[in-house]
Design a protein around this motif. Structure first.
Motif, PDB file in Angstrom:
ATOM      1  N   GLN A 176       0.854  -1.192   0.000  1.00  0.00           N
ATOM      2  CA  GLN A 176       0.000   0.000   0.000  1.00  0.00           C
ATOM      3  C   GLN A 176       0.884   1.234   0.000  1.00  0.00           C
ATOM      4  O   GLN A 176       1.414   1.645   1.032  1.00  0.00           O
ATOM      5  CB  GLN A 176      -0.940   0.008   1.200  1.00  0.00           C
ATOM      6  CG  GLN A 176      -1.942   1.172   1.161  1.00  0.00           C
ATOM      7  CD  GLN A 176      -2.944   1.144   2.287  1.00  0.00           C
ATOM      8  OE1 GLN A 176      -2.902   0.263   3.153  1.00  0.00           O
ATOM      9  NE2 GLN A 176      -3.866   2.096   2.284  1.00  0.00           N
ATOM     10  N   VAL A 179       0.890   6.153   1.923  1.00  0.00           N
ATOM     11  CA  VAL A 179       0.380   6.319   3.281  1.00  0.00           C
ATOM     12  C   VAL A 179       1.519   6.838   4.157  1.00  0.00           C
ATOM     13  O   VAL A 179       2.257   6.067   4.764  1.00  0.00           O
ATOM     14  CB  VAL A 179      -0.179   5.001   3.857  1.00  0.00           C
ATOM     15  CG1 VAL A 179      -0.859   5.261   5.198  1.00  0.00           C
ATOM     16  CG2 VAL A 179      -1.147   4.349   2.889  1.00  0.00           C
ATOM     17  N   ASN A 342      -7.175  14.593   6.163  1.00  0.00           N
ATOM     18  CA  ASN A 342      -6.496  13.657   5.269  1.00  0.00           C
ATOM     19  C   ASN A 342      -5.277  12.959   5.863  1.00  0.00           C
ATOM     20  O   ASN A 342      -4.931  11.857   5.423  1.00  0.00           O
ATOM     21  CB  ASN A 342      -6.054  14.394   3.999  1.00  0.00           C
ATOM     22  CG  ASN A 342      -7.214  14.902   3.184  1.00  0.00           C
ATOM     23  OD1 ASN A 342      -7.882  14.149   2.486  1.00  0.00           O
ATOM     24  ND2 ASN A 342      -7.464  16.201   3.269  1.00  0.00           N
ATOM     25  N   LYS A 351      -7.316   4.865   6.027  1.00  0.00           N
ATOM     26  CA  LYS A 351      -6.789   4.464   4.717  1.00  0.00           C
ATOM     27  C   LYS A 351      -6.368   3.002   4.720  1.00  0.00           C
ATOM     28  O   LYS A 351      -6.671   2.238   3.786  1.00  0.00           O
ATOM     29  CB  LYS A 351      -5.601   5.353   4.334  1.00  0.00           C
ATOM     30  CG  LYS A 351      -5.946   6.768   3.900  1.00  0.00           C
ATOM     31  CD  LYS A 351      -4.674   7.541   3.543  1.00  0.00           C
ATOM     32  CE  LYS A 351      -4.980   8.895   2.908  1.00  0.00           C
ATOM     33  NZ  LYS A 351      -5.530   9.860   3.868  1.00  0.00           N
ATOM     34  N   HIS A 354      -9.483   0.727   5.078  1.00  0.00           N
ATOM     35  CA  HIS A 354     -10.222   0.658   3.807  1.00  0.00           C
ATOM     36  C   HIS A 354      -9.496  -0.251   2.813  1.00  0.00           C
ATOM     37  O   HIS A 354     -10.132  -1.064   2.118  1.00  0.00           O
ATOM     38  CB  HIS A 354     -10.381   2.054   3.217  1.00  0.00           C
ATOM     39  CG  HIS A 354     -10.986   2.065   1.836  1.00  0.00           C
ATOM     40  ND1 HIS A 354     -12.334   1.862   1.609  1.00  0.00           N
ATOM     41  CD2 HIS A 354     -10.412   2.235   0.610  1.00  0.00           C
ATOM     42  CE1 HIS A 354     -12.575   1.909   0.314  1.00  0.00           C
ATOM     43  NE2 HIS A 354     -11.436   2.130  -0.315  1.00  0.00           N
ATOM     44  N   ASN A 355      -8.179  -0.142   2.746  1.00  0.00           N
ATOM     45  CA  ASN A 355      -7.429  -0.978   1.821  1.00  0.00           C
ATOM     46  C   ASN A 355      -7.520  -2.452   2.194  1.00  0.00           C
ATOM     47  O   ASN A 355      -7.586  -3.322   1.319  1.00  0.00           O
ATOM     48  CB  ASN A 355      -5.968  -0.536   1.798  1.00  0.00           C
ATOM     49  CG  ASN A 355      -5.163  -1.275   0.754  1.00  0.00           C
ATOM     50  OD1 ASN A 355      -5.517  -1.309  -0.416  1.00  0.00           O
ATOM     51  ND2 ASN A 355      -4.065  -1.875   1.177  1.00  0.00           N
TER      52      ASN A 355
END
Length: 365
Positions: A176, A179, A342, A351, A354-355
């Motif tokens: 990912q 991030v 954010n 984040k 969700h991933n």
């Protein structure tokens, strides 16, 4: 042009290029396929198990300097916190104690893994096949030996910095990217309560930039020493920062317009996001601008310095002061809200969560 040719010759003869080429040869020589095959099989098995499941159980491993300020709920869903020291004990406990981790996403940082121990983490992970582990690697830019082990351990490996993670990507099928560490030193509740300070606090026009000392990062130390000759609040910390209260740290950050940032080996530091969330204007070197662009952080939210600006840092700081003034109160609030929404620790956890759903719960791979 003669200078350029001499620079190329110096680089060609340097140990730097030889070491870089040697690293590639070493990586190519050692086969990682069996690890990659194993990790892909594990992903298939966990995807089949979690497919169609809500994956609403999220556990965050916390300590005072990493994820300790995560909220108890994110998007209305509860977040379970397990202190790092408790995780250390859990990893070596009787497997009957592992039930707390079942059907959960466990999010931790590389520093948590180092404290628990990679071998102990491997044992724990092998005993909990119905648990997903996401490792957010704060130090993938320089702690390479641990980063490759993190990629071997994690179901989701999230490098925080735009750095070489080719070996990790060969091992782990779920990388990912994008991030960063984000801002982690204040809770979301604290920031919302102190939002009013953003526009009413009197700010110094000189930059703040006190950094921790790391002996091996000589270039960074040199940058700080150079700028510190002109600005006394830029340099190396001589007192404990994390031992101070959140209020004390906040009052200092919000009292400055500009925040000088000297990264460790081209990382995107936490202090960049701390500067934004306190309404300030972070000042960064040219090398990390591509990552900021990739993250879609507006250029008006930060200033950029090059090598010449280090020599003429007072002139550069004056230009950045003028940029800060042009942005006014609206600019301060926009930076605060952007960072809070954010890149606060809650947004970072969101984040990764969700991933995890996308990779494991919504479909089987």
């Amino acid at each position: 042009m003669d200078n350029l040719l001499s620079f190329l010759e110096r680089l060609r003869q340097s140990n730097l290029l030889k070491q870089m080429n040697g690293l590639v040869l070493a990586a190519e020589d050692e086969s990682l396929f069996d690890i990659a095959f194993y990790k892909h099989r594990v992903k298939q098995e966990k995807s089949l198990y979690f497919a169609g499941r809500s994956l609403d159980k999220c556990i965050v491993i916390t300590n005072t300097t990493n994820l300790g300020n995560v909220s108890s709920h994110i998007d209305g869903k509860p977040v379970m916190r397990i202190e790092e020291d408790v995780m250390v004990q859990l990893a070596v406990s009787d497997p009957s104690q592992f039930a707390v981790l079942e059907d959960a996403l466990v999010i931790m940082t590389n520093n948590n893994v180092a404290k628990v121990g990679p071998q102990q983490m491997a044992h724990l992970i092998s005993q909990t096949p119905r648990t997903l582990y996401a490792i957010h690697d704060y130090d993938n830019h320089h702690w390479h030996d641990l980063s490759v082990q993190n990629a071997c351990l994690a179901d989701i490996y999230a490098p925080a910095h735009m750095s070489d993670y080719a070996e990790a990507a060969r091992i782990n099928p779920t990388i990912q990217f994008g991030v960063p560490c984000g801002t982690i030193q204040w809770t979301r509740e604290f920031l919302l309560e102190r939002q009013g300070d953003i526009t009413i606090t009197e700010r110094s026009s000189s930059p703040l930039g006190m950094h921790s000392f790391y002996s091996k990062f000589k270039y960074r130390n040199s940058v700080l020493a150079t700028v510190g000759k002109h600005f006394p609040e830029v340099g190396l910390l001589t007192k404990d920062f994390h031992g101070r209260t959140p209020e004390d740290r906040w009052n200092e950050w919000v009292s400055y317009e500009l925040h000088w940032i000297a990264p460790v080996f081209n990382d995107l530091p936490i202090r960049f996001f701390d500067a934004l969330v306190s309404g300030g204007l972070p000042l960064v070197p040219t090398g990390i601008v591509p990552y900021l662009d990739a993250l879609r952080i507006p250029p008006e939210f930060y200033g950029v310095y090059g090598a010449a600006d280090l020599i003429n840092c007072e002139e550069f700081a004056q230009r950045m002061h003028e940029k800060f003034i042009r942005g006014g109160k609206d600019g301060m609030l926009h930076r605060f809200l952007f960072a809070l929404d954010n890149y606060h620790v809650d947004a970072i956890i969101k984040k990764i969560w969700h991933n995890a759903r996308t990779q494991y719960s919504e479909h089987a791979n």
